[in-house]
Write a protein that holds these residues in place. Structure first.
Motif, PDB file in Angstrom:
ATOM      1  N   ALA A 283       0.962  -1.394  -0.032  1.00 55.69           N
ATOM      2  CA  ALA A 283      -0.198  -0.017   0.111  1.00 55.69           C
ATOM      3  C   ALA A 283       0.904   1.243  -0.058  1.00 55.69           C
ATOM      4  O   ALA A 283       1.970   1.264   0.840  1.00 55.69           O
ATOM      5  CB  ALA A 283      -0.969  -0.075   1.039  1.00 55.69           C
ATOM      6  N   ASP A 284       0.399   2.153  -0.885  1.00 54.98           N
ATOM      7  CA  ASP A 284       1.269   3.418  -0.707  1.00 54.98           C
ATOM      8  C   ASP A 284       0.074   4.428  -0.614  1.00 54.98           C
ATOM      9  O   ASP A 284       0.520   5.841  -0.785  1.00 54.98           O
ATOM     10  CB  ASP A 284       2.094   3.652  -2.086  1.00 54.98           C
ATOM     11  CG  ASP A 284       1.111   3.513  -3.310  1.00 54.98           C
ATOM     12  OD1 ASP A 284      -0.210   3.428  -3.266  1.00 54.98           O
ATOM     13  OD2 ASP A 284       1.826   3.447  -4.562  1.00 54.98           O
ATOM     14  N   ASP A 285      -1.108   4.228  -0.176  1.00 55.47           N
ATOM     15  CA  ASP A 285      -2.077   5.373  -0.133  1.00 55.47           C
ATOM     16  C   ASP A 285      -2.916   4.880   0.879  1.00 55.47           C
ATOM     17  O   ASP A 285      -3.376   3.423   1.163  1.00 55.47           O
ATOM     18  CB  ASP A 285      -2.962   5.396  -1.517  1.00 55.47           C
ATOM     19  CG  ASP A 285      -4.266   6.336  -1.273  1.00 55.47           C
ATOM     20  OD1 ASP A 285      -5.338   5.871  -0.958  1.00 55.47           O
ATOM     21  OD2 ASP A 285      -3.977   7.442  -1.366  1.00 55.47           O
ATOM     22  N   GLU A 286      -3.489   5.764   1.887  1.00 59.05           N
ATOM     23  CA  GLU A 286      -4.092   5.372   3.210  1.00 59.05           C
ATOM     24  C   GLU A 286      -5.432   4.940   2.822  1.00 59.05           C
ATOM     25  O   GLU A 286      -5.933   3.793   3.510  1.00 59.05           O
ATOM     26  CB  GLU A 286      -4.144   6.562   4.109  1.00 59.05           C
ATOM     27  CG  GLU A 286      -4.903   6.266   5.241  1.00 59.05           C
ATOM     28  CD  GLU A 286      -4.886   7.556   6.277  1.00 59.05           C
ATOM     29  OE1 GLU A 286      -5.682   7.553   7.162  1.00 59.05           O
ATOM     30  OE2 GLU A 286      -3.844   8.097   6.204  1.00 59.05           O
ATOM     31  N   THR A 287      -6.179   5.366   2.074  1.00 62.63           N
ATOM     32  CA  THR A 287      -7.509   5.219   1.724  1.00 62.63           C
ATOM     33  C   THR A 287      -7.337   3.670   1.042  1.00 62.63           C
ATOM     34  O   THR A 287      -8.402   2.586   1.322  1.00 62.63           O
ATOM     35  CB  THR A 287      -8.261   5.906   0.524  1.00 62.63           C
ATOM     36  OG1 THR A 287      -8.275   7.427   1.267  1.00 62.63           O
ATOM     37  CG2 THR A 287      -9.601   5.521   0.239  1.00 62.63           C
ATOM     38  N   GLN A 288      -6.334   3.199   0.196  1.00 62.83           N
ATOM     39  CA  GLN A 288      -6.438   2.030  -0.409  1.00 62.83           C
ATOM     40  C   GLN A 288      -6.074   1.128   0.633  1.00 62.83           C
ATOM     41  O   GLN A 288      -6.644  -0.039   0.496  1.00 62.83           O
ATOM     42  CB  GLN A 288      -5.203   2.060  -1.467  1.00 62.83           C
ATOM     43  CG  GLN A 288      -4.811   0.679  -2.202  1.00 62.83           C
ATOM     44  CD  GLN A 288      -3.534   0.576  -2.869  1.00 62.83           C
ATOM     45  OE1 GLN A 288      -2.696   1.912  -2.662  1.00 62.83           O
ATOM     46  NE2 GLN A 288      -3.169  -0.516  -3.375  1.00 62.83           N
ATOM     47  N   LEU A 289      -5.187   1.506   1.748  1.00 63.09           N
ATOM     48  CA  LEU A 289      -4.856   0.598   2.499  1.00 63.09           C
ATOM     49  C   LEU A 289      -6.040   0.254   3.564  1.00 63.09           C
ATOM     50  O   LEU A 289      -6.280  -1.199   3.643  1.00 63.09           O
ATOM     51  CB  LEU A 289      -3.673   1.201   3.503  1.00 63.09           C
ATOM     52  CG  LEU A 289      -3.536   0.481   4.950  1.00 63.09           C
ATOM     53  CD1 LEU A 289      -3.001  -0.836   4.483  1.00 63.09           C
ATOM     54  CD2 LEU A 289      -2.515   1.457   5.629  1.00 63.09           C
ATOM     55  N   LEU A 432       2.257   5.581   6.860  1.00 63.72           N
ATOM     56  CA  LEU A 432       2.066   6.136   5.554  1.00 63.72           C
ATOM     57  C   LEU A 432       1.876   7.653   5.891  1.00 63.72           C
ATOM     58  O   LEU A 432       2.255   8.457   5.108  1.00 63.72           O
ATOM     59  CB  LEU A 432       0.889   5.551   4.949  1.00 63.72           C
ATOM     60  CG  LEU A 432       0.751   4.257   4.388  1.00 63.72           C
ATOM     61  CD1 LEU A 432      -0.528   3.677   3.932  1.00 63.72           C
ATOM     62  CD2 LEU A 432       1.574   4.114   3.267  1.00 63.72           C
ATOM     63  N   ARG A 433       1.279   7.944   7.050  1.00 63.30           N
ATOM     64  CA  ARG A 433       1.230   9.374   7.336  1.00 63.30           C
ATOM     65  C   ARG A 433       2.571  10.045   7.704  1.00 63.30           C
ATOM     66  O   ARG A 433       2.775  11.294   7.390  1.00 63.30           O
ATOM     67  CB  ARG A 433       0.516   9.448   8.720  1.00 63.30           C
ATOM     68  CG  ARG A 433      -1.195   9.343   8.296  1.00 63.30           C
ATOM     69  CD  ARG A 433      -1.916   9.372   9.536  1.00 63.30           C
ATOM     70  NE  ARG A 433      -3.372   9.122   9.467  1.00 63.30           N
ATOM     71  CZ  ARG A 433      -4.204   9.138  10.286  1.00 63.30           C
ATOM     72  NH1 ARG A 433      -3.760   9.265  11.669  1.00 63.30           N
ATOM     73  NH2 ARG A 433      -5.608   8.734  10.038  1.00 63.30           N
ATOM     74  N   LYS A 435       5.678   9.097   6.272  1.00 61.20           N
ATOM     75  CA  LYS A 435       6.693   8.587   5.501  1.00 61.20           C
ATOM     76  C   LYS A 435       7.752   7.870   6.163  1.00 61.20           C
ATOM     77  O   LYS A 435       8.880   8.354   5.955  1.00 61.20           O
ATOM     78  CB  LYS A 435       7.010   9.778   4.508  1.00 61.20           C
ATOM     79  CG  LYS A 435       5.712  10.509   4.019  1.00 61.20           C
ATOM     80  CD  LYS A 435       5.064   9.582   3.151  1.00 61.20           C
ATOM     81  CE  LYS A 435       4.047  10.387   2.433  1.00 61.20           C
ATOM     82  NZ  LYS A 435       3.111   9.508   1.310  1.00 61.20           N
TER      83      LYS A 435
END
Length: 636
Positions: A283-289, A432-433, A435
């Motif tokens: 995952a590289d996106d919070e919503t996707q995660l 993710l937040r 980095k």
């Protein structure tokens, strides 16, 4: 006068002839027989009596029988009752010269009802008594064996509809024998209502089709507990093909079912964690995660619905849904869940956010805190719910909520594993937040995977305490052998993981075999040998980065093909499995087992030297020997 004398002489002659015939008849009887008067003095006795008494007839006649045979303090109680109370066919048992005799008294009375004499027979019942005692002992041992095995036996007379249960079946069903109707209908009444039709059909079909009846079904106890039993029976038929009786067994397999369910649930959580970890890695996106983590709970874990919510700092203390997967049908939109201390904030989700602790509603339909959402949950098939807080240090910033279609779906092991998953998710979100560095991220996932595998490994040790720590010691030695052989750290860690669960398949081996304090017979050993395949079957669906399941499957293979379960040879065996086989043999031989004492490390090392190049990989053997002889390795 002369004629009268002649008639009397003839009558006397006939009387003597009758007496001789009568005594001859008595002498032909093998059992001792004697006749006594009202004073218990012997009037007549047959030859068997005289032989048992061991004295001439002239020393017998006229003496009380209890001074001769059988010797007692006085007349036998039944004999006395026959004389004094006019009781007929009285029985006693007497012990004489190490033999047990059963005495029967038959009193004879005159025309006026006066006592004339009593005929006694003495039957030697010593062997019968021994057989009865042996039978009682055998039945006691059988009952104890059935109790230990939780296996009872039964027989159903199909002609008279009479059902006979052993004591163990009454214990399994928790029924008082005095309250049981002992019929096929009474048996059906004792079965869980959900299974009665199924059981009845299975049995009647087996009788009709002349097949073995072999099923598993539930029992509902009076206190609401549910037991699981396995029933097996065979039906016998008369010459006309009519069924006359069925003989079978009932075994309480509740504990086994619970272990299977525990493994199934832990495996479900493990699959979910594995899928979640894969999501976290890519995952590289919070919503996707968040979205993919919810899908992981459904696709890998088989749960009914999952969602992630974030705690708001607004005045209403709302919990805002961020992602969901599964059967929702508008549930979240109408739920209006908060983390305030009010009716809509006291359910599992709100309480988890407010307290920062995992909350479980094992039965939504009966949990009072689920009242605001009960009807909506019932309509959507939600039976139980777990809410896992997402923590940033001491602060809860969100929640992962998972719903299952069965009540009591979340046991302690599954909760612990799901808590790890929630911890992973929270970490992923924060990572993710901010980095964070990818290396730190991978280390966290590897640590969590190791903890997960260790948690699963403990399931085996709970059933086999004698080998507690065996998997951990094998895993550590295997990793050191891998390092000594110069394998990459990542591969060495994978071998370590496989070592931690290499005996996971023993969860399907009966505990009494694992801890048997003696040699195993052929059948028991064949059951032990299924554990590599069983372990592989449990782990094969888990998406590990390395072939962990294959290493577990092959850890009993040998280089010359003499191993099991596939009889692989040489390079067909994975390098990690070859290393595990050496480490497993060394640890097992040097450690104590229920059936033998440990043979010590030197004997274990001699064993692998003896098998070097034939059964065991020579490089793995050399590396193991170097560890112990050069680096002074030892099991901690």
């Amino acid at each position: 006068m002369k004629q009268l004398t002649k008639e009397l002489e003839e009558a006397r002659r006939q009387l003597e002839q009758s007496h001789r015939e009568w005594m001859a008849a008595l002498d032909a009887v093998d059992d001792p027989i004697f006749i006594h008067d009202g004073e218990f003095r012997v009037l007549r006795a047959n030859r068997a009596y005289q032989q048992r008494a061991g004295i001439p007839f002239k020393q017998i006649i006229g003496r009380p029988y209890y001074e001769i045979f059988p010797i007692t303090d006085g007349p036998l109680p039944g004999c006395r009752r026959a004389v004094e109370e006019k009781r007929d066919n009285e029985e006693d048992e007497a012990l004489f010269d190490g033999r047990v005799y059963r005495s029967r008294a038959y009193p004879v009375y005159g025309e006026q009802g006066e006592f004339l004499f009593s005929v006694h027979s003495l039957e030697d019942v010593t062997e019968r008594k021994h057989m009865e005692a042996s039978l009682v002992a055998v039945n006691a041992r059988l009952s104890e064996a059935q109790r230990l095995a939780q296996l009872g036996s039964w027989e159903l007379d199909l002609i008279g509809n009479v059902l006979t249960w052993s004591d163990e079946i009454y214990r399994i069903f928790e029924i008082d024998p005095a309250q049981f109707g002992a019929s096929y209908e009474a048996f059906l009444d004792a079965i869980h209502p959900e299974d009665r039709s199924f059981v009845n059909k299975a049995y009647t079909d087996s009788v009709r089709d002349r097949t073995i009846y072999d099923i598993t079904h539930q029992l509902l106890m009076k206190d609401g507990r549910v037991k699981h039993v396995r029933e097996v029976c065979k039906t016998f038929y008369d010459e006309d093909g009519k069924p006359v009786r069925s003989i079978g067994t009932v075994q309480d397999i509740t504990e086994r079912k619970q272990h299977e369910l525990a493994v199934e649930r832990a495996n479900r959580a493990l699959r979910t964690i594995s899928a979640g970890n894969q999501t976290l890695i890519h995952a590289d996106d919070e919503t996707q995660l968040l979205r993919e983590m919810c899908h992981a709970a459904l696709d890998a874990g088989g749960y009914r619905m999952a969602w992630v919510g974030y705690a708001g700092d607004d005045g209403d203390k709302s919990i805002r849904p961020m992602a969901q997967a599964g059967f929702d049908e508008g549930y979240l939109e109408s739920a209006r869940i908060t983390w305030a201390d009010n009716e809509r904030g006291r359910g599992p989700t709100g309480t988890a956010v407010r307290t920062g602790r995992t909350q479980v509603a094992q039965n939504i339909l009966t949990d009072p805190h689920m009242a605001p959402w009960r009807e909506a949950a019932r309509e959507r098939g939600y039976a139980s719910n777990i809410a896992l807080p997402l923590m940033d240090g001491e602060r809860c910033f969100g929640v992962l909520a998972i719903y299952d279609s069965e009540a009591d779906a979340f046991d302690a092991d599954e909760v612990r594993l799901l808590e790890e998953m929630a911890g992973d998710l929270a970490f992923g979100i924060l990572t993710l937040r901010i980095k964070a560095a990818h290396q730190e991220h991978e280390q966290r996932l590897q640590k969590n995977m190791l903890q997960t595998v260790e948690a699963i490994a403990k399931i085996v040790e709970m059933r086999d305490p004698y080998t507690s720590g065996h998997q951990a010691r094998v895993a550590h030695l295997a990793r050191e052998i891998a390092f000594r052989m110069g394998l990459p750290e990542e591969q060495a860690q994978a071998i370590h993981l496989a070592g931690l669960v290499h005996d996971l398949g023993k969860i399907r081996v009966p505990a009494e075999i694992l801890s048997k304090p003696g040699s195993l017979d052929e059948i028991e050993y064949s059951l032990i040998k299924i554990h590599p395949q069983a372990g592989y079957d449990i782990l094969k669906g888990v998406d590990f980065s390395w072939p962990i399941a294959q290493m577990v499957l092959q850890h009993h293979e040998r280089m010359d093909g003499s191993g099991y379960p596939q009889g692989l040879k040489g390079d067909d065996i994975l390098p990690g499995a070859r290393i595990l086989s050496v480490a497993d043999v060394v640890e097992a031989m040097s450690s104590h087992r229920p059936y033998r004492v440990g043979r010590g490390i030197e004997a274990a090392l001699e064993e692998i030297v003896h098998g070097r190049g034939t059964r065991f990989d020579p490089q793995a053997v050399d590396a193991c020997l170097a560890l112990f002889h050069e680096q002074h390795y030892s099991f901690g």
